[in-house]
Design an enzyme around this catalytic site. Structure first.
Site, PDB file in Angstrom:
ATOM      1  N   LYS A 387       0.828  -1.208   0.000  1.00  0.00           N
ATOM      2  CA  LYS A 387       0.000   0.000   0.000  1.00  0.00           C
ATOM      3  C   LYS A 387       0.860   1.254   0.000  1.00  0.00           C
ATOM      4  O   LYS A 387       1.875   1.317   0.688  1.00  0.00           O
ATOM      5  CB  LYS A 387      -0.898  -0.001   1.242  1.00  0.00           C
ATOM      6  CG  LYS A 387      -1.855  -1.157   1.290  1.00  0.00           C
ATOM      7  CD  LYS A 387      -2.582  -1.257   2.610  1.00  0.00           C
ATOM      8  CE  LYS A 387      -1.665  -1.598   3.764  1.00  0.00           C
ATOM      9  NZ  LYS A 387      -2.392  -1.926   5.007  1.00  0.00           N
ATOM     10  N   THR A 418      -6.716   9.430   8.761  1.00  0.00           N
ATOM     11  CA  THR A 418      -6.477   8.135   8.114  1.00  0.00           C
ATOM     12  C   THR A 418      -6.417   6.985   9.112  1.00  0.00           C
ATOM     13  O   THR A 418      -5.830   5.951   8.833  1.00  0.00           O
ATOM     14  CB  THR A 418      -5.154   8.171   7.312  1.00  0.00           C
ATOM     15  OG1 THR A 418      -4.116   8.577   8.208  1.00  0.00           O
ATOM     16  CG2 THR A 418      -5.226   9.117   6.134  1.00  0.00           C
ATOM     17  N   GLY A 420      -7.234   3.775  10.620  1.00  0.00           N
ATOM     18  CA  GLY A 420      -7.982   2.594  10.150  1.00  0.00           C
ATOM     19  C   GLY A 420      -7.993   2.380   8.646  1.00  0.00           C
ATOM     20  O   GLY A 420      -8.744   1.545   8.152  1.00  0.00           O
ATOM     21  N   THR A 421      -7.145   3.090   7.913  1.00  0.00           N
ATOM     22  CA  THR A 421      -7.169   2.913   6.442  1.00  0.00           C
ATOM     23  C   THR A 421      -6.779   1.488   6.047  1.00  0.00           C
ATOM     24  O   THR A 421      -7.404   0.889   5.163  1.00  0.00           O
ATOM     25  CB  THR A 421      -6.220   3.908   5.731  1.00  0.00           C
ATOM     26  OG1 THR A 421      -4.985   3.957   6.446  1.00  0.00           O
ATOM     27  CG2 THR A 421      -6.825   5.291   5.631  1.00  0.00           C
ATOM     28  N   GLY A 422      -5.751   0.960   6.702  1.00  0.00           N
ATOM     29  CA  GLY A 422      -5.292  -0.394   6.351  1.00  0.00           C
ATOM     30  C   GLY A 422      -6.338  -1.450   6.673  1.00  0.00           C
ATOM     31  O   GLY A 422      -6.596  -2.359   5.866  1.00  0.00           O
ATOM     32  N   CYS A 423      -6.943  -1.314   7.848  1.00  0.00           N
ATOM     33  CA  CYS A 423      -7.991  -2.261   8.254  1.00  0.00           C
ATOM     34  C   CYS A 423      -9.133  -2.237   7.248  1.00  0.00           C
ATOM     35  O   CYS A 423      -9.662  -3.265   6.832  1.00  0.00           O
ATOM     36  CB  CYS A 423      -8.556  -1.879   9.626  1.00  0.00           C
ATOM     37  SG  CYS A 423      -7.288  -1.689  10.884  1.00  0.00           S
TER      38      CYS A 423
HETATM   39  N1  LIG Z   1      -4.301  10.461   1.960  1.00  0.00           N
HETATM   40  C1  LIG Z   1      -4.700   9.419   1.234  1.00  0.00           C
HETATM   41  N2  LIG Z   1      -5.376   9.598   0.095  1.00  0.00           N
HETATM   42  C2  LIG Z   1      -5.805   8.564  -0.643  1.00  0.00           C
HETATM   43  N3  LIG Z   1      -5.614   7.279  -0.305  1.00  0.00           N
HETATM   44  C3  LIG Z   1      -4.940   7.016   0.822  1.00  0.00           C
HETATM   45  C4  LIG Z   1      -4.447   8.060   1.670  1.00  0.00           C
HETATM   46  N4  LIG Z   1      -3.846   7.483   2.730  1.00  0.00           N
HETATM   47  C5  LIG Z   1      -3.946   6.157   2.572  1.00  0.00           C
HETATM   48  N5  LIG Z   1      -4.600   5.855   1.413  1.00  0.00           N
HETATM   49  C6  LIG Z   1      -4.929   4.545   0.902  1.00  0.00           C
HETATM   50  O1  LIG Z   1      -5.474   3.791   1.973  1.00  0.00           O
HETATM   51  C7  LIG Z   1      -5.112   2.434   1.872  1.00  0.00           C
HETATM   52  C8  LIG Z   1      -4.374   2.000   3.124  1.00  0.00           C
HETATM   53  O2  LIG Z   1      -3.034   2.374   3.006  1.00  0.00           O
HETATM   54  P1  LIG Z   1      -2.055   2.760   4.180  1.00  0.00           P
HETATM   55  O3  LIG Z   1      -2.577   3.983   4.843  1.00  0.00           O
HETATM   56  O4  LIG Z   1      -0.718   2.816   3.571  1.00  0.00           O
HETATM   57  O5  LIG Z   1      -2.218   1.495   5.135  1.00  0.00           O
HETATM   58  P2  LIG Z   1      -2.048   1.395   6.718  1.00  0.00           P
HETATM   59  O6  LIG Z   1      -3.280   1.960   7.317  1.00  0.00           O
HETATM   60  O7  LIG Z   1      -1.905  -0.068   6.943  1.00  0.00           O
HETATM   61  O8  LIG Z   1      -0.854   2.144   7.095  1.00  0.00           O
HETATM   62  C9  LIG Z   1      -4.291   2.339   0.587  1.00  0.00           C
HETATM   63  O9  LIG Z   1      -5.148   2.002  -0.481  1.00  0.00           O
HETATM   64  C10 LIG Z   1      -3.746   3.729   0.432  1.00  0.00           C
HETATM   65  O10 LIG Z   1      -3.396   4.009  -0.894  1.00  0.00           O
HETATM   66  C1  LIG Z   2      -7.163  -2.769  16.983  1.00  0.00           C
HETATM   67  C2  LIG Z   2      -6.413  -2.136  15.872  1.00  0.00           C
HETATM   68  N1  LIG Z   2      -6.088  -2.851  14.793  1.00  0.00           N
HETATM   69  C3  LIG Z   2      -5.403  -2.296  13.784  1.00  0.00           C
HETATM   70  C4  LIG Z   2      -5.012  -0.972  13.824  1.00  0.00           C
HETATM   71  C5  LIG Z   2      -4.237  -0.360  12.688  1.00  0.00           C
HETATM   72  O1  LIG Z   2      -4.836   0.748  12.106  1.00  0.00           O
HETATM   73  P1  LIG Z   2      -4.526   1.206  10.598  1.00  0.00           P
HETATM   74  O2  LIG Z   2      -5.554   0.583   9.735  1.00  0.00           O
HETATM   75  O3  LIG Z   2      -4.626   2.685  10.597  1.00  0.00           O
HETATM   76  O4  LIG Z   2      -3.159   0.724  10.254  1.00  0.00           O
HETATM   77  C6  LIG Z   2      -5.361  -0.227  14.968  1.00  0.00           C
HETATM   78  N2  LIG Z   2      -5.024   1.053  15.085  1.00  0.00           N
HETATM   79  N3  LIG Z   2      -6.062  -0.836  15.978  1.00  0.00           N
HETATM   80 MG   LIG Z   3      -3.290   3.600   8.433  1.00  0.00          MG
END
Ligand SMILES: Nc1ncnc2c1ncn2[C@@H]1O[C@H](COP(=O)(O)OP(=O)(O)O)[C@@H](O)[C@H]1O
Ligand SMILES: Cc1ncc(COP(=O)(O)O)c(N)n1
Ligand SMILES: [Mg+2]
Length: 477
Positions: A387, A418, A420-423
């Protein structure tokens, strides 16, 4: 009599090993009273005369309840007693020849073990296919194994009814959830049961629900986020918004909000296992998303249960650090993840810092994303969605699968919220896999969903706030 595909729902196949001094027709009657919709007599070790006598008695019972009776292999016997049809294997009589002998009015079922055999049987005029062995079976020790994927493909691509056969029992029958089949053919779990009627009735009830179910089902195994923006809570909201039925196994609890994680309370591995048993033995999930799993024992329990229940469409989000910066996993657990969970994954979804840990490579640009994704995919033998939410300018995600790369481009949205974006992304991917999309389409649709959730510009909390998971509902106003 021509075949009505409803007759295939619970197809009882006899085996004289289970007679125990009783008459076959009595056992068949119990199976029919319990709900068997079709019967096949299958006797490999009897003389023709004995087989005929037995078949006539069974036929009387079947006629009493208007249940079709098929004969295994023996076309001559089928003609002699005017049974409803035959079931033939690949090594038995030729299908076209059998059709000539029996005519259009008899039902002919054919065993198939792969797509080629299935297509040929369809072209040659089979009325239904028996596909197996799906699970290992004692009834037929030479049986070839057929994967759930092959079964699914045959159900989708071959335009005649399909029953699955081979080692099906009260527990594993649930694994057909989401497979487009018409019924199951069962020997031991009906005729080998203490109470044939009850066993048939329970099996019928389960297979009926599976065959008629239209709702994709999805499970998240993750940590709870008390503030509702990430973890289990984000997963459930995402799954609902993407129109699947959502279930949860809670692997850890966090006291957390948009500013950080205040405390973590681990759930016992044995309790995680119990939750998985409860889910998998009732509403079988068609896809599974795995998020925060912080303890070695918990990861081991999860991987054991996923194997035991043959879970499919597994999306593993190797959550290590929360968006707020808090560490969510122990170093020991990272090794267990790599060894035990990654090999089961359909796709891994690391963010850039996680990919750096997993590959040991620094990632500062898209070229380095390619290298890291390849390293991780080749190392753990699974697809990788790396990602692009962190560090690198655009929000472009990279899918590496079987030596091929595909970019999923996203405009970076100027939104600091952002959490919880990954979840959310991994749960959306699991939702679309449960809905039957291939991985590439699932990622594309999940990416569209998360972009929309970020663009809705919800602004809650004092730190990095959550997204609006329900933005899709606004369209319905
Ligand atoms: N500011 C943003 N604008 C658009 N898409 C985003 C933004 N931040 C994260 N994403 C998208 O959200 C998803 C989760 O990515 P990321 O934030 O890297 O994961 P995580 O939450 O695990 O760190 C990906 O599809 C990423 O491209
Ligand atoms: C219980 C729990 N699980 C996962 C995440 C990761 O969050 P993110 O999606 O932003 O990486 C979090 N903050 N809390
Ligand atoms: Mg995130």
């Amino acid at each position: 009599m021509k075949l009505d595909k409803k007759d295939l729902l619970l197809y009882g196949v006899t085996d004289s090993h289970y007679l125990n001094g009783r008459k076959l027709c009595e056992l068949v009657e119990e199976a029919i009273l319990g709900g068997a919709t079709m019967i096949q007599i299958r006797e490999k070790e009897m003389s023709h005369e004995e087989f005929k006598q037995e078949a006539l008695e069974v036929q009387e019972v079947c006629q009493k309840y208007h249940v079709p009776l098929l004969i295994n292999d023996d076309v001559k016997l089928c003609k002699e007693i005017d049974a409803d049809g035959v079931h033939i294997g690949q090594d038995d009589l030729d299908l076209k020849e059998t059709r000539k002998l029996l005519g259009e009015d008899k039902i002919i079922g054919v065993s198939a073990h792969n797509m080629k055999e299935a297509k040929k049987a369809y072209e040659d005029g089979a009325d239904y296919l028996g596909v197996g062995a799906i699970f290992s079976t004692q009834t037929k020790n030479d049986a070839q194994d057929v994967s759930m994927n092959t079964l699914n493909e045959i159900c989708q691509k071959v335009d005649i009814p399909v029953v699955a056969i081979g080692g099906i029992n009260q527990v594993n029958v649930l694994e057909f959830m989401g497979i487009n089949l018409d019924g199951v053919a069962i020997v031991s779990s009906i005729f080998g049961s203490e109470d044939i009627q009850k066993a048939s009735s329970l099996l019928k009830d389960k297979i009926q629900r599976i065959v008629s179910n239209k709702m994709p089902t999805c499970l998240t195994i993750a940590g709870s986020d008390s503030s509702g923006g990430a973890g289990i809570q984000a997963d459930l909201k995402t799954m609902l918004a993407n129109r699947v039925y959502a279930m949860s196994v809670i692997a850890a609890l966090t006291a957390q909000n948009t500013t950080g994680v205040d405390a973590i309370y681990d759930v016992d591995a044995s309790f995680v296992a119990s939750q998985m048993d409860s889910v998998f033995t009732d509403i079988y999930p068609m896809a599974v998303k795995i998020g925060m799993v912080s303890q070695k024992e918990v990861i081991l329990a999860i991987s054991e249960k996923l194997k035991q229940y043959h879970a499919r469409n597994i999306v593993v989000d190797p959550v290590m650090v929360a968006t707020s910066g808090a560490k969510l996993i122990s170093d020991e657990a990272i090794d267990t993840l790599k060894e035990n969970l990654f090999p089961l994954a359909t796709v891994l979804t690391p963010n850039i810092p996680e990919a750096e840990v997993l590959s040991g490579l620094k990632i500062n640009n898209e070229k380095e994303m390619l290298e890291a994704a390849k390293y991780i995919g080749d190392h753990y033998h699974c697809a990788v969605l790396l990602k692009g939410g962190h560090q690198i300018n655009d929000a472009n995600d990279l899918l590496y699968k079987e030596e091929k790369y595909q970019w999923f481009k996203g405009k970076r949205i100027n939104n600091n919220n952002t959490h919880g974006t990954g979840c959310t992304l991994s749960s959306a991917i699991a939702s679309y896999l449960a809905r039957g999309e291939n991985l590439e389409n699932a990622v594309k649709k999940a990416k569209d969903y998360i972009s929309g959730a970020l663009a809705a510009m919800l602004d809650l909390g004092q730190g990095q706030g959550p997204m609006d998971h329900g933005y899709v509902l606004d369209k319905k106003d």
